[in-house]
Design a protein around this motif. Structure first.
Motif, mmCIF file in Angstrom:
data_model
loop_
_atom_site.group_PDB
_atom_site.id
_atom_site.type_symbol
_atom_site.label_atom_id
_atom_site.label_comp_id
_atom_site.label_asym_id
_atom_site.label_seq_id
_atom_site.Cartn_x
_atom_site.Cartn_y
_atom_site.Cartn_z
ATOM 1 N N LEU A 1 -4.451 6.015 -4.378
ATOM 2 C CA LEU A 1 -4.133 6.722 -5.350
ATOM 3 C C LEU A 1 -5.579 7.914 -5.630
ATOM 4 O O LEU A 1 -5.085 9.206 -6.337
ATOM 5 C CB LEU A 1 -4.142 5.613 -7.081
ATOM 6 N N SER A 2 -6.008 8.078 -4.215
ATOM 7 C CA SER A 2 -7.408 8.551 -4.963
ATOM 8 C C SER A 2 -7.203 9.978 -4.349
ATOM 9 O O SER A 2 -8.535 10.909 -3.847
ATOM 10 C CB SER A 2 -8.816 7.900 -3.866
ATOM 11 N N GLN A 3 -6.541 10.165 -3.637
ATOM 12 C CA GLN A 3 -5.588 11.158 -3.112
ATOM 13 C C GLN A 3 -5.568 12.031 -4.009
ATOM 14 O O GLN A 3 -4.899 11.754 -5.049
ATOM 15 C CB GLN A 3 -4.890 11.136 -1.739
ATOM 16 N N THR A 4 -5.521 13.564 -3.453
ATOM 17 C CA THR A 4 -4.985 14.917 -4.153
ATOM 18 C C THR A 4 -3.702 15.445 -4.162
ATOM 19 O O THR A 4 -3.569 16.077 -3.474
ATOM 20 C CB THR A 4 -6.520 15.724 -3.794
ATOM 21 N N ASN A 5 -2.564 14.542 -4.254
ATOM 22 C CA ASN A 5 -1.956 14.347 -4.107
ATOM 23 C C ASN A 5 -1.339 14.318 -5.578
ATOM 24 O O ASN A 5 -0.885 14.120 -6.204
ATOM 25 C CB ASN A 5 -0.755 13.566 -3.292
ATOM 26 N N VAL A 6 -0.082 15.990 -5.391
ATOM 27 C CA VAL A 6 0.433 16.499 -6.871
ATOM 28 C C VAL A 6 2.222 15.931 -6.483
ATOM 29 O O VAL A 6 2.415 16.500 -5.841
ATOM 30 C CB VAL A 6 0.523 17.771 -6.990
ATOM 31 N N PRO A 7 2.720 15.889 -7.278
ATOM 32 C CA PRO A 7 4.159 15.429 -7.198
ATOM 33 C C PRO A 7 5.121 16.727 -6.772
ATOM 34 O O PRO A 7 4.910 16.686 -8.342
ATOM 35 C CB PRO A 7 4.827 14.355 -7.952
ATOM 36 N N ALA B 1 -3.180 26.145 -7.661
ATOM 37 C CA ALA B 1 -4.229 25.293 -8.950
ATOM 38 C C ALA B 1 -5.293 26.289 -8.437
ATOM 39 O O ALA B 1 -6.330 25.975 -8.075
ATOM 40 C CB ALA B 1 -4.140 23.848 -8.218
ATOM 41 N N ILE C 1 -6.186 25.600 -3.564
ATOM 42 C CA ILE C 1 -6.860 24.679 -4.990
ATOM 43 C C ILE C 1 -8.146 25.363 -5.274
ATOM 44 O O ILE C 1 -9.172 25.434 -3.539
ATOM 45 C CB ILE C 1 -7.307 23.239 -4.189
#
Lengths: 334, 630
Positions: free
Chosen positions: B21-27, B245, B36
């Motif tokens: 969950l710590s990764q910056t993955n945007v669904p 982003a 970014i």
């Protein structure tokens, strides 16, 4: 009952006076600072763009009108109280024309969530471990914990926050280091969003707990250390009552009174926000909002936040005062 | 004890579970298709507000003014995609009549809003008239003061009749950082009150449209339009990133961490130390200069600004004496750890200015002489850059350029030699005396100076100020810094409530030699009386008849007139002679770019755009960026 009602009315008047004075002081302080919200807005609007001195003067006049800053100081003061009494803090001056109440309501759940969890966990663990340490004085683990918490307690919590940030954000990057939730997380999926928010709150909660726990720990340990020398505890031990029962029923319960008072006060202060923690972890709560309001000279927003805080802390104190005569026979309603 | 063990196990499990969950993955937003960038505004208080035409409401640098808005012209502070001047919504340059009382704009056809409506002259006219009708909107005052009427005499043509001659009226519609953005008439005319309309979701005129945003104001995601060809950027080719982003990554340390973790492609600005950390630890780092000083110099000029209404600073000999007490090498080291691009003249050494001003004035600067009353000195030292490079070489080694041209580009084209003897003579000439180790004013009071700095909110300039104060103190002047953080600095600066301060009152186009952007507001007609509020940008409250003559001539000639450069040089010489500000250096912005996902960023070797991501003209980057990973 009659005595209690008299006590109740007296305390309610005190509450109203404290709130009134508190809000007035905040009003005076914010309005006496040299920060001018109109100039701040002009500065923000013109800092990068071509402009002319004549236009600035026109802009200044328009903004004073738009922000409702015209009229004598007395007229502004009366208008302020008229609005506050119906819960309207006016539009934010740095996020015009969004109402201040809307900004606070958006930030409040984050702060309440963060501080409620950290305050309750800190209180629970600090008191539990402090109680155990006071009763089981020979336990090596608890003694070690005592040394650790005494060592951590004086450290400013932002230092701990920064250390946590380096450890879990960079050296072992297993936790998110910024924000309240993952970018573009699906808020309609309640369970997944709740988990996401929980994960994002781990580091801020840990930083608050790491230093906060020591205070409760030391307070409870000294309370319990005194209680264990009381006659009724010694008698219970001599009578062969199980130590765990003595601990639970005779020691902890009697020691909890002052700690509950402290907890109530801390819960009231939740509405102040955790300014530095929220800044360090980029948490979207009231503390971050307050800092941003101060930096931008938005005294409508500063007043809104401090008013909520003053009312909350005063209400917490009022609640304790009203409850104590009902639950503790030693306290008389006078 | 059992509780302790359980807690330990639970914490371990929680940490293990959160790794993913710590990764910056945007669904739905693939990382390798997303750039970014940092939004230096931080968290936006009212994130759902996109009406940029109201003052100080909502975010501006959220991608809104970079990717979604557009206007008539752009000037790039660097070289630009196709030259510094870009006709954007306008098909050609502004056309003025002979006395500058009319400006005609030819619009570019075939440009569409993201909802499929074509941009026309009606939008431009609506933008102007709406703001004039609603005082208090962002550009209401400027348009109201200038525009008599606006009309469309024929399709795709708009004519402004001006209230008074103005040869720079077009600059209101010319992006340097931002400008008057076009309003979509078909959207705003349905709103009851254009000032209280949130414009959410925004209709875009740029190559991107809003994809989503954080209701708590920390991020905004923009998506490339399917019809990007129907935007003004489209003629340069397809933008590389499908998504952009703009995020609030938090304080400087977190920006460094985020970039080391490849979760932030473009950092807007960090402290020199942060940049040095990145240069050591991030193999995928790209910076403006490939080596020291790495940073991108903004077209602004931090200076020591004298309050010229303070009697202590009204004698130019005193101002020059204070300049000659500064050891700029020490100031450069203290502020930027050497990564400063110096300027001895009142023009930043950035963009095309070295070619227009710094290089052509070298000979004049070298021969410039000061008469101290006892001697004549030539204060200019063209070799300061080399000296700084030599100082840095033992620690920064091969990162320090060796080519003299590169050294000048990086460290500037010289500065003044410290000369305490000349300073002594100048102060004595002004009637000051030294008793023991302390200097006294002509009326017998201790010579004291307070230098206002911004403290933590602008640490680099605070360090510079502290070093300057130390140098003045060593000479026997009772100098002190006083800290005025953020808003206090702004308020005190406009009120003239300072003796000296470190700030900038010079901002230029960078890529174009015309200095009118800041110079016009320096005319003596705008200098406020002591105690009254000073309008931007003449914080020094300096008035000078020679300066007025220069400004008045600038007003009478066209923006592109060759004479603008000559007038600019006259202004630069006047600043040297009078020294109302002591120019120090460009405001170097440590913009760090990560090449893990994107390549093709602008650099000093390929300066096709300003890389600082909150500038409106940073949109140019999008068409040159290429994905690194497919």
């Amino acid at each position: 009952m009659k005595a209690y009602l008299a006590y109740l009315s007296k305390r309610l008047v005190q509450f109203a006076v404290v709130v009134f004075v508190g809000i007035n002081i905040t009003y005076l302080v914010t309005h006496m600072t040299p920060i001018n919200p109109v100039e701040q807005s002009i500065s923000a609007a013109t800092s990068y763009g071509a402009t002319s001195p004549e236009a600035i003067e026109m802009m200044r006049q328009s903004l004073r009108q738009l922000y409702g800053l015209e009229g004598t100081p007395w007229e502004q003061y009366v208008s302020f109280w008229k609005r506050v009494l119906v819960g309207d803090f006016g539009p934010s001056l740095s996020a015009f024309p969004t109402p201040v109440s809307q900004l606070i309501l958006r930030a409040l759940p984050w702060t309440v969530g963060l501080l409620l969890v950290s305050t309750l966990l800190t209180w629970f663990l600090g008191n539990l471990l402090g109680g155990l340490a006071g009763y089981y004085r020979n336990s090596r683990i608890l003694r070690a914990f005592g040394v650790l918490s005494m060592g951590l307690h004086p450290i400013p919590y932002y230092v701990v926050a920064f250390v946590l940030l380096i450890i879990f954000g960079f050296l072992w990057p297993v936790l998110p280091i910024s924000g309240g939730a993952t970018m573009a997380s699906d808020r309609s999926n309640t369970l997944a969003f709740a988990l996401d928010v929980t994960v994002h709150s781990i580091l801020p909660v840990l930083s608050l707990m790491a230093v906060g726990i020591g205070g409760w720990f030391m307070g409870m340990r000294s309370l319990v250390s005194n209680i264990v020398t009381e006659d009724y505890v010694v008698y219970a031990e001599l009578a062969g009552v199980k130590r765990s029962k003595i601990m639970r029923s005779y020691v902890m319960r009697n020691a909890l009174g002052p700690q509950v008072t402290g907890l109530a006060l801390q819960l009231g202060a939740i509405f102040n926000g955790a300014i530095i923690t929220e800044q360090v972890f980029g948490y979207p709560g009231v503390g971050s909002l307050l800092i941003s309001a101060v930096h931008s000279g938005d005294y409508s927003l500063v007043l809104g936040i401090t008013t909520v805080s003053i009312v909350a802390v005063s209400a917490a104190v009022l609640l304790i005062d009203l409850l104590y005569p009902l639950i503790d026979p030693r306290v008389e309603a006078r | 004890m059992r509780i302790l063990r359980m807690l330990t196990v639970a914490t371990g499990l929680a940490l293990a579970a959160t790794t993913a969950l710590s990764q910056t993955n945007v669904p739905g937003v693939p990382r390798n298709e997303t750039i970014i960038l940092e939004n230096p505004e931080g968290t936006i208080k009212n994130p759902g507000w996109f009406n940029i035409w109201t003052i100080n409401a909502g975010g501006q640098y959220t991608g809104l003014h970079q990717l979604a808005l557009d206007t008539l012209w752009y000037i790039d502070p660097e070289r630009g995609l196709d030259g510094v001047w870009e006709n954007s919504l306008a098909a050609e340059k502004p056309i003025y009549n002979a006395d500058f009382t009319e400006m005609t704009v030819k619009l570019r056809p075939g440009i569409y809003w993201s909802d499929g409506v074509e941009f026309t002259a009606d939008d431009l006219i609506y933008t102007v008239e709406t703001q004039i009708k609603n005082p208090g909107m962002r550009w209401s005052a400027l348009l109201g003061l200038n525009v008599e009427s606006v009309s469309s005499p024929e399709p795709w043509t708009v004519r402004f009749k001006l209230k008074k001659p103005n040869s720079r009226f077009h600059s209101l519609f010319t992006v340097r950082f931002n400008a008057i953005w076009m309003m979509p008439k078909h959207v705003f005319e349905k709103a009851a009150d254009p000032q209280r309309f949130d414009f959410n979701p925004p209709v875009s005129l740029g190559a991107y449209k809003l994809h989503s945003f954080d209701p708590d104001g920390k991020w905004y995601i923009w998506q490339k339009r399917d019809d990007w060809q129907r935007t003004t950027l489209g003629r340069y080719g397809e933008p590389g990133p499908k998504y952009a982003a703009y995020i609030d990554p938090g304080p400087p340390d977190k920006r460094v961490i985020a970039q080391l973790n490849h979760n932030l492609d473009v950092v807007h600005d960090i402290a020199p130390e942060g940049m040095f950390t990145l240069t050591k630890q991030s193999p995928s780092l790209k910076t403006w200069f490939p080596n020291f000083p790495f940073a991108h110099p903004d077209p602004t000029l931090p200076s020591v600004i004298f309050n010229m209404q303070n009697p202590a600073f009204q004698n130019k000999d005193v101002r020059w004496a204070l300049a000659l007490l500064i050891d700029i090498k020490a100031v450069s080291m203290a502020s930027y750890r050497g990564a400063a691009t110096l300027s001895p003249i009142g023009i930043p050494p950035t963009g095309t200015h070295p070619d227009d001003y710094h290089i052509p004035l070298q000979e004049w600067l070298a021969s410039y002489e000061i008469d101290t009353g006892k001697s004549k000195v030539k204060p200019y030292d063209p070799n300061i850059g080399n000296q700084i490079a030599d100082m840095l070489r033992p620690t920064m080694k091969e990162q320090i350029p060796t080519d003299p041209a590169e050294i000048r580009k990086a460290f500037g084209y010289g500065w003044w030699k410290p000369n305490p003897q000349a300073a002594t003579e100048l102060l004595e000439k002004a009637g000051y005396t030294k008793r023991g180790n302390a200097w006294y004013t002509p009326d017998g009071k201790p010579f004291s100076i307070k230098l206002m700095v911004e403290g933590d909110s602008r640490p680099i300039l605070t360090r510079a100020g502290t070093m300057i104060v130390q140098q003045w103190r060593q000479f026997g002047i009772d100098a002190k810094t006083e800290v005025a953080q953020g808003t206090t600095m702004l308020d005190r600066r406009i009120a003239g409530d300072f003796e000296t301060l470190i700030s900038w009152s010079v901002e230029t186009y960078g890529g174009h030699p015309d200095l009118s952007f800041f110079l016009d507001s320096w005319h003596s007609q705008f200098v406020a009386a002591p105690g009254k509020t000073q309008s931007p940008r003449n914080w020094q409250r300096w008035s000078n008849p020679d300066l007025d003559k220069i400004i008045e001539e600038v007003r009478r000639i066209s923006f592109d007139d060759k004479r603008t450069v000559e007038l600019g040089r006259d202004y630069a010489k006047l600043i040297v002679r009078e020294m109302p500000i002591i120019p120090l250096m460009a405001y170097n912005v440590f913009t760090a770019m990560d090449e893990t996902y994107w390549t093709g960023y602008p650099t000093a070797e390929n300066p096709y755009a300003n890389p600082v991501p909150n500038w409106g003209n940073s949109r140019s980057m999008m068409v040159r960026l290429k994905p690194k990973q497919q």
